[in-house]
Design an enzyme around this catalytic site. Structure first.
Site, mmCIF file in Angstrom:
data_model
loop_
_atom_site.group_PDB
_atom_site.id
_atom_site.type_symbol
_atom_site.label_atom_id
_atom_site.label_comp_id
_atom_site.label_asym_id
_atom_site.label_seq_id
_atom_site.Cartn_x
_atom_site.Cartn_y
_atom_site.Cartn_z
ATOM 1 N N TYR A 135 0.797 -1.314 0.222
ATOM 2 C CA TYR A 135 -0.048 -0.020 0.019
ATOM 3 C C TYR A 135 0.886 1.432 0.037
ATOM 4 C CZ TYR A 135 -4.406 -2.161 0.928
ATOM 5 O OH TYR A 135 -5.695 -2.925 0.926
ATOM 6 N N LYS A 171 4.066 -15.234 2.725
ATOM 7 C CA LYS A 171 4.450 -16.125 1.611
ATOM 8 C C LYS A 171 5.784 -16.305 1.665
ATOM 9 C CE LYS A 171 2.882 -17.593 -2.493
ATOM 10 N NZ LYS A 171 1.911 -19.005 -2.357
ATOM 11 N N ASP A 223 -1.942 -18.496 1.013
ATOM 12 C CA ASP A 223 -2.903 -18.935 0.196
ATOM 13 C C ASP A 223 -3.484 -20.163 1.069
ATOM 14 O OD1 ASP A 223 -0.354 -20.335 0.181
ATOM 15 O OD2 ASP A 223 -0.413 -20.850 -1.926
ATOM 16 N N ASP A 283 -5.749 -7.442 4.489
ATOM 17 C CA ASP A 283 -6.812 -6.808 3.774
ATOM 18 C C ASP A 283 -7.924 -7.983 3.072
ATOM 19 O OD1 ASP A 283 -8.773 -4.709 2.458
ATOM 20 O OD2 ASP A 283 -7.662 -5.206 0.369
ATOM 21 N N ASP A 314 -11.529 -9.612 4.783
ATOM 22 C CA ASP A 314 -13.006 -9.612 4.131
ATOM 23 C C ASP A 314 -13.158 -11.031 4.057
ATOM 24 O OD1 ASP A 314 -12.881 -6.881 3.494
ATOM 25 O OD2 ASP A 314 -13.561 -7.157 1.549
HETATM 26 C C1 IPM Z 1 -10.137 -1.577 4.162
HETATM 27 C C2 IPM Z 1 -10.541 -1.009 2.689
HETATM 28 C C3 IPM Z 1 -9.598 0.128 2.434
HETATM 29 C C4 IPM Z 1 -8.217 -0.776 2.207
HETATM 30 C C5 IPM Z 1 -9.432 0.692 1.108
HETATM 31 C C6 IPM Z 1 -10.804 1.390 0.994
HETATM 32 C C7 IPM Z 1 -8.450 1.596 0.796
HETATM 33 O O1 IPM Z 1 -10.536 -1.980 1.789
HETATM 34 O O2 IPM Z 1 -10.161 -0.628 4.982
HETATM 35 O O3 IPM Z 1 -10.070 -2.754 4.172
HETATM 36 O O4 IPM Z 1 -7.959 -1.371 1.245
HETATM 37 O O5 IPM Z 1 -7.383 -0.835 3.156
HETATM 38 MN MN MN Z 2 -10.653 -3.913 2.658
#
Ligand code: IPM
Ligand code: MN
Length: 364
Positions: A143, A192, A224, A248, A252
């Site tokens: 990032y 990784k 993975d 990230d 999710d």
């Molecule tokens: C998160 C979001 C952010 C990230 C985006 C919106 C920049 O997906 O907080 O997980 O990738 O960190």
């Molecule tokens: Mn995210």
């Protein structure tokens, strides 16, 4: 009057302002019940800041955040700004504030309440009892490494550098060992290392620190394989620590074990007690302004603020318990309702949670 804390409030975009307002209603009740005081300063971040100030992260927002004890954020982003150049995107404001405030430790819990198993898309026996914490490094890696874009004969070239300094790995890994210690003392470090040099350094640092935390059981896992195991048998995990991009993606994935991103809070912590707290879900522009958004994730984020920034464990636990009781009693917003006709709105959900917090305090 007891202690007093300064909170910078960043309502942001979409449903952000609605859910933040409800979390503040909850905090107002905490002031009364705990005899503390919260002073609020509002500031702009994301799309609203682009529209009104010409930048997603105004200096005023950074200054206010620096002056406060914690930040409460709604959500940023929306289709309106999707085609903007990078420096005029809401996400750039979010990345900027993480970096500016040194918020390197992102805590993302994912938990399944028994009364919610029907909401998950996975089988009950797989998800019942899931309770894990993804700790994501938040200010380094892909990032924030150097980005390049240039033309070459034959076409354009683009690159993103994945860079980690040893001290950046050390501080997040220490944080993770400490969090694991307060949970079930099992830590999985995800990397990784079979391919990436930054992962080989990551693993080396984890192994160097591990002897300082002999009570925590440590395991290394490739990203993975971790992604696969999270879906196959999630209950094997308690605390997971990993670098920014892997975190990230895995957070999710972990959120969907619970089937309801509308319930999950997060904390982004700096050294010391300072932190920024926000729901994991986004700005949901499609339902903004309708009064139907689920305020639970933001209310639970406020609970994390009480716990991690203000040391108010009891109030935090009361909020969590209140949320559990309300969900248990079958009260649901539309995103998590099995019977959509019976869904309640944002305000009603909050009132039920507040009533439950009061009754928990009365019983105590
Ligand atoms: C998160 C979001 C952010 C990230 C985006 C919106 C920049 O997906 O907080 O997980 O990738 O960190
Ligand atoms: Mn995210």
């Amino acid at each position: 009057m007891g202690q007093s804390f300064k909170i910078t409030v960043l309502p942001g975009d979409g449903i952000g302002p609605e859910v933040v307002a409800e979390a503040l209603n909850v905090l107002q009740v905490v002031e009364e019940l705990e005899g503390v005081s919260f002073s609020l300063e509002y500031a702009k971040l994301g799309g609203i800041a682009i529209d009104e100030e010409g930048t997603p992260l105004p200096q005023d927002t950074i200054d206010k955040a620096h002056r406060s004890d914690a930040v409460l954020l709604g959500a940023v982003g929306g289709p309106k700004w999707d085609n903007n150049p990078a420096h005029l995107r809401p996400e750039t404001g979010l990345l900027g504030i993480r970096k500016e405030l040194g918020l390197y430790a992102n805590l993302r819990p994912a938990f399944m309440l028994d009364c919610m198993v029907g909401v998950s898309s996975l089988k009950e026996e797989v998800v019942k009892g899931v309770d894990l914490m993804v700790i994501r490094e938040l200010t380094g890696g892909l990032y924030f490494g150097e980005k390049k874009r240039y033309a070459e004969e034959g076409g354009e070239v683009a690159s993103d550098e994945m860079i980690y300094h040893e001290h950046e790995i050390e501080r997040i890994v220490r944080r993770a060992f400490e969090v694991a210690r307060l949970r079930s003392k099992r830590l999985v470090s995800v990397d990784k290392a079979n391919v990436l040099e930054s992962s080989r350094l990551w693993r080396k640092v984890v192994d160097r620190l591990a002897p300082e935390y002999p009570d925590v059981e440590l395991r290394h896992q490739l990203v993975d394989s971790c992604a696969m195991e999270l879906i196959r048998y999630p209950k094997q995990f308690d605390t997971i620590v990993t670098e920014n991009m892997f975190g990230d993606i895995l957070s999710d994935e972990a959120s969907m074990l619970t089937g309801s991103i509308g319930m999950l809070p997060s904390a982004s912590l700096a050294d010391g007690n300072f932190g920024l707290y926000e729901p994991v879900h986004g700005s949901a522009p499609d339902i903004a302004g309708k009064g139907i958004a689920n305020p639970t994730a933001t209310i639970l984020s406020a609970a994390m603020m009480l716990k991690y920034s203000f040391g108010m464990e009891k109030a935090a636990a009361a909020i969590e318990k209140a949320v559990h009781n309300v969900l248990n009693s079958g009260v649901r917003t539309g995103d998590i309702a099995e019977n959509k006709e019976e869904a309640v709105g944002t305000k009603e959900m909050t009132s039920k949670i507040i009533a439950e917090i009061r009754s928990i305090y009365v019983q105590a």
